[in-house]
Write a protein that holds these residues in place. Structure first.
Motif, PDB file in Angstrom:
ATOM      1  N   ALA A 253       0.831  -1.210   0.000  1.00  0.00           N
ATOM      2  CA  ALA A 253       0.000   0.000   0.000  1.00  0.00           C
ATOM      3  C   ALA A 253       0.864   1.257   0.000  1.00  0.00           C
ATOM      4  CB  ALA A 253      -0.937  -0.009   1.209  1.00  0.00           C
ATOM      5  N   SER A 254       1.929   1.267   0.767  1.00  0.00           N
ATOM      6  CA  SER A 254       2.818   2.434   0.814  1.00  0.00           C
ATOM      7  C   SER A 254       3.548   2.634  -0.514  1.00  0.00           C
ATOM      8  CB  SER A 254       3.842   2.283   1.947  1.00  0.00           C
ATOM      9  OG  SER A 254       3.195   2.292   3.195  1.00  0.00           O
ATOM     10  N   ILE A 255       3.954   1.536  -1.136  1.00  0.00           N
ATOM     11  CA  ILE A 255       4.622   1.630  -2.438  1.00  0.00           C
ATOM     12  C   ILE A 255       3.666   2.215  -3.468  1.00  0.00           C
ATOM     13  CG2 ILE A 255       5.584   0.275  -4.337  1.00  0.00           C
ATOM     14  CD1 ILE A 255       6.751  -1.616  -2.156  1.00  0.00           C
ATOM     15  N   GLU A 256       2.451   1.703  -3.499  1.00  0.00           N
ATOM     16  CA  GLU A 256       1.445   2.214  -4.436  1.00  0.00           C
ATOM     17  C   GLU A 256       1.171   3.693  -4.181  1.00  0.00           C
ATOM     18  OE1 GLU A 256      -3.235   1.412  -5.528  1.00  0.00           O
ATOM     19  OE2 GLU A 256      -2.039  -0.256  -4.780  1.00  0.00           O
ATOM     20  N   GLN A 257       1.062   4.073  -2.930  1.00  0.00           N
ATOM     21  CA  GLN A 257       0.807   5.467  -2.577  1.00  0.00           C
ATOM     22  C   GLN A 257       1.978   6.359  -3.011  1.00  0.00           C
ATOM     23  OE1 GLN A 257       0.671   6.438   1.654  1.00  0.00           O
ATOM     24  NE2 GLN A 257      -1.119   7.723   1.258  1.00  0.00           N
ATOM     25  N   PHE A 258       3.204   5.900  -2.822  1.00  0.00           N
ATOM     26  CA  PHE A 258       4.379   6.665  -3.238  1.00  0.00           C
ATOM     27  C   PHE A 258       4.345   6.908  -4.746  1.00  0.00           C
ATOM     28  CE2 PHE A 258       8.642   7.021  -4.929  1.00  0.00           C
ATOM     29  CZ  PHE A 258       9.237   7.941  -4.079  1.00  0.00           C
ATOM     30  N   ILE A 259       4.075   5.871  -5.497  1.00  0.00           N
ATOM     31  CA  ILE A 259       4.045   6.001  -6.959  1.00  0.00           C
ATOM     32  C   ILE A 259       2.912   6.922  -7.393  1.00  0.00           C
ATOM     33  CG2 ILE A 259       3.668   4.725  -9.115  1.00  0.00           C
ATOM     34  CD1 ILE A 259       5.264   2.408  -7.729  1.00  0.00           C
ATOM     35  N   GLU A 260       1.743   6.773  -6.811  1.00  0.00           N
ATOM     36  CA  GLU A 260       0.615   7.649  -7.151  1.00  0.00           C
ATOM     37  C   GLU A 260       0.925   9.107  -6.824  1.00  0.00           C
ATOM     38  OE1 GLU A 260      -2.852   6.110  -5.195  1.00  0.00           O
ATOM     39  OE2 GLU A 260      -2.953   4.366  -6.520  1.00  0.00           O
ATOM     40  N   ARG A 261       1.623   9.344  -5.731  1.00  0.00           N
ATOM     41  CA  ARG A 261       1.937  10.707  -5.301  1.00  0.00           C
ATOM     42  C   ARG A 261       2.966  11.366  -6.222  1.00  0.00           C
ATOM     43  NH1 ARG A 261       2.557   9.909  -0.077  1.00  0.00           N
ATOM     44  NH2 ARG A 261       4.688   9.158  -0.267  1.00  0.00           N
ATOM     45  N   HIS A 262       3.908  10.592  -6.755  1.00  0.00           N
ATOM     46  CA  HIS A 262       5.013  11.183  -7.504  1.00  0.00           C
ATOM     47  C   HIS A 262       4.948  10.982  -9.017  1.00  0.00           C
ATOM     48  CE1 HIS A 262       6.946  12.368  -3.832  1.00  0.00           C
ATOM     49  NE2 HIS A 262       6.851  11.135  -3.365  1.00  0.00           N
ATOM     50  N   ALA A 263       4.015  10.198  -9.502  1.00  0.00           N
ATOM     51  CA  ALA A 263       3.886   9.983 -10.951  1.00  0.00           C
ATOM     52  C   ALA A 263       2.879  10.975 -11.525  1.00  0.00           C
ATOM     53  CB  ALA A 263       3.439   8.556 -11.214  1.00  0.00           C
ATOM     54  N   PRO A 264       3.010  11.324 -12.769  1.00  0.00           N
ATOM     55  CA  PRO A 264       4.068  10.905 -13.679  1.00  0.00           C
ATOM     56  C   PRO A 264       5.295  11.807 -13.560  1.00  0.00           C
ATOM     57  CG  PRO A 264       2.458  12.176 -14.905  1.00  0.00           C
ATOM     58  CD  PRO A 264       1.971  12.078 -13.458  1.00  0.00           C
ATOM     59  N   LEU A 265       6.439  11.196 -13.604  1.00  0.00           N
ATOM     60  CA  LEU A 265       7.710  11.916 -13.590  1.00  0.00           C
ATOM     61  C   LEU A 265       8.004  12.328 -15.022  1.00  0.00           C
ATOM     62  CD1 LEU A 265      10.192  12.823 -11.960  1.00  0.00           C
ATOM     63  CD2 LEU A 265      11.192  10.570 -12.399  1.00  0.00           C
ATOM     64  N   SER A 266       8.299  13.584 -15.214  1.00  0.00           N
ATOM     65  CA  SER A 266       8.567  14.115 -16.546  1.00  0.00           C
ATOM     66  C   SER A 266       9.718  13.370 -17.216  1.00  0.00           C
ATOM     67  CB  SER A 266       8.897  15.603 -16.444  1.00  0.00           C
ATOM     68  OG  SER A 266       9.250  16.113 -17.706  1.00  0.00           O
ATOM     69  N   SER A 267       9.591  13.162 -18.510  1.00  0.00           N
ATOM     70  CA  SER A 267      10.619  12.424 -19.250  1.00  0.00           C
ATOM     71  C   SER A 267      11.940  13.176 -19.344  1.00  0.00           C
ATOM     72  CB  SER A 267      10.119  12.095 -20.656  1.00  0.00           C
ATOM     73  OG  SER A 267       9.868  13.286 -21.373  1.00  0.00           O
ATOM     74  N   ASP A 268      11.935  14.475 -19.066  1.00  0.00           N
ATOM     75  CA  ASP A 268      13.185  15.237 -19.142  1.00  0.00           C
ATOM     76  C   ASP A 268      13.939  15.271 -17.810  1.00  0.00           C
ATOM     77  OD1 ASP A 268      11.273  16.898 -17.960  1.00  0.00           O
ATOM     78  OD2 ASP A 268      12.092  18.709 -18.837  1.00  0.00           O
ATOM     79  N   ILE A 269      13.448  14.525 -16.820  1.00  0.00           N
ATOM     80  CA  ILE A 269      14.112  14.452 -15.509  1.00  0.00           C
ATOM     81  C   ILE A 269      14.591  13.023 -15.292  1.00  0.00           C
ATOM     82  CG2 ILE A 269      13.812  14.646 -13.006  1.00  0.00           C
ATOM     83  CD1 ILE A 269      11.614  16.691 -13.519  1.00  0.00           C
ATOM     84  N   ALA A 270      15.881  12.862 -15.049  1.00  0.00           N
ATOM     85  CA  ALA A 270      16.412  11.544 -14.711  1.00  0.00           C
ATOM     86  C   ALA A 270      15.836  11.117 -13.363  1.00  0.00           C
ATOM     87  CB  ALA A 270      17.934  11.592 -14.642  1.00  0.00           C
ATOM     88  N   LEU A 271      15.627   9.828 -13.197  1.00  0.00           N
ATOM     89  CA  LEU A 271      15.045   9.325 -11.954  1.00  0.00           C
ATOM     90  C   LEU A 271      15.780   9.858 -10.731  1.00  0.00           C
ATOM     91  CD1 LEU A 271      13.082   7.484 -10.411  1.00  0.00           C
ATOM     92  CD2 LEU A 271      14.766   5.643 -10.704  1.00  0.00           C
ATOM     93  N   ALA A 272      17.092   9.783 -10.734  1.00  0.00           N
ATOM     94  CA  ALA A 272      17.881  10.210  -9.573  1.00  0.00           C
ATOM     95  C   ALA A 272      17.810  11.721  -9.331  1.00  0.00           C
ATOM     96  CB  ALA A 272      19.328   9.777  -9.727  1.00  0.00           C
TER      97      ALA A 272
END
Length: 78
Positions: free
Chosen positions: A22-41
């Motif tokens: 549940a926490s993993i899903e919440q983290f992804i929902e909170r931070h997605a979508p990450l712009s394609s011009d930003i590296a993950l790190a």
């Protein structure tokens, strides 16, 4: 010796984040979508240690690279 295979939840644990589904899903929902011009790190929600871990895992093609790629892909989905 075979390379280590890490689970998605283990990556969250390694990053010092809650690692239950549940926490993993919440983290992804909170931070997605990450712009394609930003590296993950380079995403603004990581602290310095987390960003360095992610960057190193990919640059060194470490045994964490596959699951870091999975996280990257998960955060790119709209």
């Amino acid at each position: 010796m075979e390379p280590s295979v890490h689970h998605f939840s283990e990556l969250f644990e390694q990053l010092g984040l809650p690692d239950d589904p549940a926490s993993i899903e919440q983290f992804i929902e909170r931070h997605a979508p990450l712009s394609s011009d930003i590296a993950l790190a380079d995403a603004p929600f990581w602290n310095e240690a987390q960003a360095n871990f992610l960057r190193d895992a990919l640059e060194e093609d470490a045994d964490w690279a596959e699951v870091v790629d999975h996280l990257d892909a998960s955060l790119r989905k709209p």
